[in-house]
Design a protein around this motif. Sequence first.
Motif, PDB file in Angstrom:
ATOM      1  N   SER A 108       0.834  -1.203   0.000  1.00 23.24           N
ATOM      2  CA  SER A 108       0.000   0.000   0.000  1.00 23.24           C
ATOM      3  C   SER A 108       0.871   1.257   0.000  1.00 23.24           C
ATOM      4  O   SER A 108       0.512   2.266  -0.606  1.00 23.24           O
ATOM      5  CB  SER A 108      -0.943  -0.007   1.201  1.00 23.24           C
ATOM      6  OG  SER A 108      -0.211  -0.007   2.405  1.00 23.24           O
ATOM      7  N   GLY A 109       2.044   1.206   0.672  1.00 25.42           N
ATOM      8  CA  GLY A 109       2.964   2.341   0.654  1.00 25.42           C
ATOM      9  C   GLY A 109       3.500   2.598  -0.746  1.00 25.42           C
ATOM     10  O   GLY A 109       3.582   3.742  -1.200  1.00 25.42           O
ATOM     11  N   ASP A 110       3.862   1.508  -1.442  1.00 21.49           N
ATOM     12  CA  ASP A 110       4.339   1.649  -2.825  1.00 21.49           C
ATOM     13  C   ASP A 110       3.238   2.204  -3.714  1.00 21.49           C
ATOM     14  O   ASP A 110       3.492   3.044  -4.580  1.00 21.49           O
ATOM     15  CB  ASP A 110       4.804   0.305  -3.381  1.00 21.49           C
ATOM     16  CG  ASP A 110       6.184  -0.100  -2.892  1.00 21.49           C
ATOM     17  OD1 ASP A 110       6.677   0.492  -1.909  1.00 21.49           O
ATOM     18  OD2 ASP A 110       6.776  -1.007  -3.502  1.00 21.49           O
ATOM     19  N   ALA A 111       2.007   1.740  -3.500  1.00 25.48           N
ATOM     20  CA  ALA A 111       0.883   2.226  -4.302  1.00 25.48           C
ATOM     21  C   ALA A 111       0.659   3.715  -4.054  1.00 25.48           C
ATOM     22  O   ALA A 111       0.428   4.484  -4.997  1.00 25.48           O
ATOM     23  CB  ALA A 111      -0.385   1.431  -3.992  1.00 25.48           C
ATOM     24  N   GLN A 112       0.742   4.136  -2.786  1.00 26.04           N
ATOM     25  CA  GLN A 112       0.588   5.555  -2.464  1.00 26.04           C
ATOM     26  C   GLN A 112       1.695   6.375  -3.136  1.00 26.04           C
ATOM     27  O   GLN A 112       1.435   7.444  -3.690  1.00 26.04           O
ATOM     28  CB  GLN A 112       0.621   5.766  -0.956  1.00 26.04           C
ATOM     29  CG  GLN A 112       0.456   7.221  -0.557  1.00 26.04           C
ATOM     30  CD  GLN A 112       0.620   7.456   0.939  1.00 26.04           C
ATOM     31  OE1 GLN A 112       1.186   6.638   1.661  1.00 26.04           O
ATOM     32  NE2 GLN A 112       0.128   8.581   1.399  1.00 26.04           N
ATOM     33  N   LEU A 113       2.928   5.871  -3.108  1.00 27.49           N
ATOM     34  CA  LEU A 113       4.037   6.580  -3.732  1.00 27.49           C
ATOM     35  C   LEU A 113       3.891   6.601  -5.250  1.00 27.49           C
ATOM     36  O   LEU A 113       4.212   7.607  -5.897  1.00 27.49           O
ATOM     37  CB  LEU A 113       5.367   5.954  -3.320  1.00 27.49           C
ATOM     38  CG  LEU A 113       5.784   6.289  -1.893  1.00 27.49           C
ATOM     39  CD1 LEU A 113       6.803   5.300  -1.367  1.00 27.49           C
ATOM     40  CD2 LEU A 113       6.312   7.710  -1.825  1.00 27.49           C
ATOM     41  N   ALA A 114       3.387   5.525  -5.835  1.00 27.50           N
ATOM     42  CA  ALA A 114       3.164   5.500  -7.287  1.00 27.50           C
ATOM     43  C   ALA A 114       2.116   6.540  -7.682  1.00 27.50           C
ATOM     44  O   ALA A 114       2.272   7.246  -8.684  1.00 27.50           O
ATOM     45  CB  ALA A 114       2.748   4.105  -7.739  1.00 27.50           C
ATOM     46  N   ARG A 115       1.037   6.634  -6.887  1.00 27.05           N
ATOM     47  CA  ARG A 115       0.006   7.650  -7.158  1.00 27.05           C
ATOM     48  C   ARG A 115       0.565   9.060  -6.999  1.00 27.05           C
ATOM     49  O   ARG A 115       0.309   9.947  -7.812  1.00 27.05           O
ATOM     50  CB  ARG A 115      -1.199   7.457  -6.233  1.00 27.05           C
ATOM     51  CG  ARG A 115      -2.125   6.328  -6.629  1.00 27.05           C
ATOM     52  CD  ARG A 115      -3.429   6.338  -5.833  1.00 27.05           C
ATOM     53  NE  ARG A 115      -3.228   6.314  -4.387  1.00 27.05           N
ATOM     54  CZ  ARG A 115      -3.024   5.209  -3.668  1.00 27.05           C
ATOM     55  NH1 ARG A 115      -3.008   4.032  -4.250  1.00 27.05           N
ATOM     56  NH2 ARG A 115      -2.863   5.280  -2.363  1.00 27.05           N
ATOM     57  N   ALA A 116       1.351   9.265  -5.940  1.00 20.40           N
ATOM     58  CA  ALA A 116       1.946  10.590  -5.706  1.00 20.40           C
ATOM     59  C   ALA A 116       2.870  10.967  -6.857  1.00 20.40           C
ATOM     60  O   ALA A 116       2.864  12.117  -7.320  1.00 20.40           O
ATOM     61  CB  ALA A 116       2.706  10.598  -4.385  1.00 20.40           C
TER      62      ALA A 116
END
Length: 169
Positions: free
Chosen positions: A62-70
Amino acid sequence: MTPRTDSLNRILILCIALFAVVWTWHRYPSQEQTAPPAHASLAEIGQTETDLTEIDPTQISSGDAQLARAFANRQSQLQVQGEGEVIKLLADDNEGSRHQRFIIRLASGQTLLIAHNIDLAPRLAPLNIGDWVSFYGQYEWNPKGGVIHWTHADPKGHHPEGWLKYKDR
């Protein structure tokens, strides 16, 4: 002095001055040429651009997904948590507050520059390429993946406390 001698003296002085400028420029490069600032983009330090087009969303945290979205939305000033493998060690930034700098690659493939203030928190040592580092800090967008900073406590108490976890510490 004759006009010819006067002209030769001027040319000689000009050549000496030009030589001194070029010699000094090569011998003492500017700070920007020798050590990029802690928050430099990865392009400035020679890192390749992050390609997030081939990421399987089911394989990332989920952290990687948040960073990908950012990254995709060019967002900054986000408190994020994640982990990645150290892929490059950089020289410390000693301008102003000192920062330990290194690049990690997330499981998603996104790369991040970690700028860790070693005036406020201990250095990660011995840090090596291939080591895994977990983090909680502030994400700042750049075209090459982003920067994580504020990985320490704020002595003034105005900013959320960040951290780095390395070798279970």
